[in-house]
Scaffold this active site. Structure first.
Site, short mmCIF file in Angstrom:
data_model
loop_
_atom_site.label_atom_id
_atom_site.label_comp_id
_atom_site.label_asym_id
_atom_site.label_seq_id
_atom_site.Cartn_x
_atom_site.Cartn_y
_atom_site.Cartn_z
N HIS A 155 -55.29 15.16 -21.46
CA HIS A 155 -55.66 16.31 -22.29
C HIS A 155 -55.54 17.60 -21.49
CE1 HIS A 155 -57.47 13.34 -25.00
NE2 HIS A 155 -57.38 14.28 -25.93
N LYS A 159 -60.71 20.62 -21.51
CA LYS A 159 -61.52 19.57 -22.16
C LYS A 159 -62.77 19.27 -21.33
CE LYS A 159 -61.31 15.12 -24.45
NZ LYS A 159 -62.10 15.62 -25.58
P1 NAD Z 1 -63.61 24.88 -28.23
O1 NAD Z 1 -64.50 25.08 -27.04
O2 NAD Z 1 -62.33 25.63 -28.34
O3 NAD Z 1 -64.46 25.21 -29.58
C1 NAD Z 1 -65.81 24.90 -29.76
C2 NAD Z 1 -66.44 26.08 -30.51
O4 NAD Z 1 -67.78 25.74 -30.90
C3 NAD Z 1 -66.53 27.35 -29.62
O5 NAD Z 1 -65.95 28.45 -30.31
C4 NAD Z 1 -68.03 27.52 -29.42
O6 NAD Z 1 -68.44 28.87 -29.31
C5 NAD Z 1 -68.56 26.89 -30.72
N1 NAD Z 1 -69.99 26.56 -30.65
C6 NAD Z 1 -70.70 26.05 -29.62
N2 NAD Z 1 -71.99 25.94 -29.96
C7 NAD Z 1 -72.12 26.38 -31.24
C8 NAD Z 1 -73.20 26.51 -32.15
N3 NAD Z 1 -74.44 26.17 -31.81
N4 NAD Z 1 -72.95 26.99 -33.39
C9 NAD Z 1 -71.69 27.35 -33.76
N5 NAD Z 1 -70.62 27.26 -32.92
C10 NAD Z 1 -70.84 26.77 -31.69
O7 NAD Z 1 -63.37 23.31 -28.31
P2 NAD Z 1 -62.28 22.52 -29.19
O8 NAD Z 1 -61.08 22.23 -28.36
O9 NAD Z 1 -62.11 23.18 -30.52
O10 NAD Z 1 -63.03 21.12 -29.35
C11 NAD Z 1 -64.33 21.03 -29.95
C12 NAD Z 1 -64.78 19.59 -29.99
O11 NAD Z 1 -63.93 18.85 -30.86
C13 NAD Z 1 -64.71 18.86 -28.63
O12 NAD Z 1 -65.81 17.97 -28.54
C14 NAD Z 1 -63.40 18.08 -28.71
O13 NAD Z 1 -63.37 16.95 -27.87
C15 NAD Z 1 -63.42 17.70 -30.16
N6 NAD Z 1 -62.12 17.35 -30.76
C16 NAD Z 1 -62.11 16.32 -31.64
C17 NAD Z 1 -60.96 15.99 -32.31
C18 NAD Z 1 -61.03 14.89 -33.36
O14 NAD Z 1 -60.00 14.62 -34.03
N7 NAD Z 1 -62.19 14.27 -33.57
C19 NAD Z 1 -59.77 16.69 -32.07
C20 NAD Z 1 -59.79 17.76 -31.17
C21 NAD Z 1 -60.98 18.10 -30.53
#
Ligand code: NAD
Length: 268
Positions: A155, A159
């Site tokens: 990744h 991450k």
């Molecule tokens: P990222 O850090 O770009 O985005 C996360 C967002 O959540 C940030 O903008 C952050 O400010 C916000 N956030 C944090 N706490 C918050 C709160 N209390 N209220 C509202 N917003 C809040 O991360 P990302 O790359 O978008 O990934 C996010 C999560 O999704 C990770 O855990 C990643 O592993 C997971 N993910 C899952 C899949 C899937 O298919 N299940 C795919 C991609 C990523």
């Protein structure tokens, strides 16, 4: 029209989800939140995702998002997802969770919320990955413990958790295929004089770097041959579209904890 709320809407996935909801039939963006102090607060959710403005501004109070929505999509961080599960319990609003790196305390909160709301949780919302989960389970059952299983993932450099939720889900699938417990068999790291590999171990290897969206390979290494089952994501849109599909699926659904297998109707 299903009213969809997006928590974490300024994140890498949050923006993709906003675009996927905007492009989906039968759904509209109802509300969205970001973490307190985020520079995205007060901005238009769709505009932040590079689309024409939708007139819905990003707020800090997630409770408002749950009250304004039929279903909320959450790709944030474990602590935030815990709070969101409690809001789903309070409001009965359906919750689609993509956040990975969840521990036992999150699991308890999800089980509790699932008594009052439809919760769909998936380590990976892409259809392709959900197909290889089934294939890996089947291959593990057929090939048996003579074939050493190693799960390799790569990744992007940002991450936060390792191994990825998808790698662990693949580990769980092959463990189920072999009818063993992943906790008993998993080897999460190797360093130094480790000695020979133990028969039946399920090994994990983690790579981090650049902008890789998500590569996963399950290797079954036998005597004289090797089987590899893999998946490479080249756009986050596949995860966002899967999450929106899951949100639409929750409409009229009884409370419970569901997976993408339920949403896609997979058997086996
Ligand atoms: P990222 O850090 O770009 O985005 C996360 C967002 O959540 C940030 O903008 C952050 O400010 C916000 N956030 C944090 N706490 C918050 C709160 N209390 N209220 C509202 N917003 C809040 O991360 P990302 O790359 O978008 O990934 C996010 C999560 O999704 C990770 O855990 C990643 O592993 C997971 N993910 C899952 C899949 C899937 O298919 N299940 C795919 C991609 C990523």
């Amino acid at each position: 029209m299903l009213k969809i709320g997006i928590v974490g809407c300024a994140g890498r996935m949050g923006r993709m989800v906003a675009a996927a909801v905007a492009g989906a039939e039968g759904a509209r963006i109802a509300a969205g939140s970001e973490a307190a102090g985020s520079s995205a607060l007060g901005q238009d959710i769709a505009a932040l995702a590079g689309l024409p403005a939708c007139g819905v501004k990003i707020v800090a109070d997630a409770a408002k998002v749950f009250r304004a929505s039929d279903a909320v999509i959450d790709f944030t961080a474990p602590a935030a997802t815990l709070a969101h599960a409690r809001l789903a319990l309070e409001t009965g609003t359906a919750l689609v969770i993509g956040t990975t790196g969840l521990g036992a305390e999150h699991e308890d909160a999800l089980q509790a919320a699932a008594k009052k709301a439809a919760i769909v949780r998936a380590a990976n919302f892409s259809i392709g990955v959900n197909v290889i989960l089934g294939l890996a389970r089947k291959a593990a059952r057929i090939l048996g413990p003579e074939y050493d299983i190693e799960i390799v993932e790569m990744h992007h450099r940002h991450k936060a958790d390792a191994p990825s939720g998808t790698a662990l889900a693949l580990g769980q699938a092959v463990a189920e295929g072999r009818r063993v417990s992943l906790a008993d068999k998993s080897v999460r790291a190797r360093d130094g004089i480790t000695g020979p590999r133990k028969k039946g171990d399920i090994g994990f290897a983690v790579l981090r770097g650049g902008d890789v969206i998500g590569d996963h390979t399950v290797v079954f290494a036998g005597e004289g041959e090797r089987v590899e089952i893999g998946h490479k994501a080249s756009s986050r849109a596949v995860f966002a579209q899967g999450a929106v599909r899951a949100a639409l699926w929750t409409k009229g659904r009884a409370p419970g904890l569901y997976s993408m297998r339920d949403v896609l109707g997979f058997v086996g």
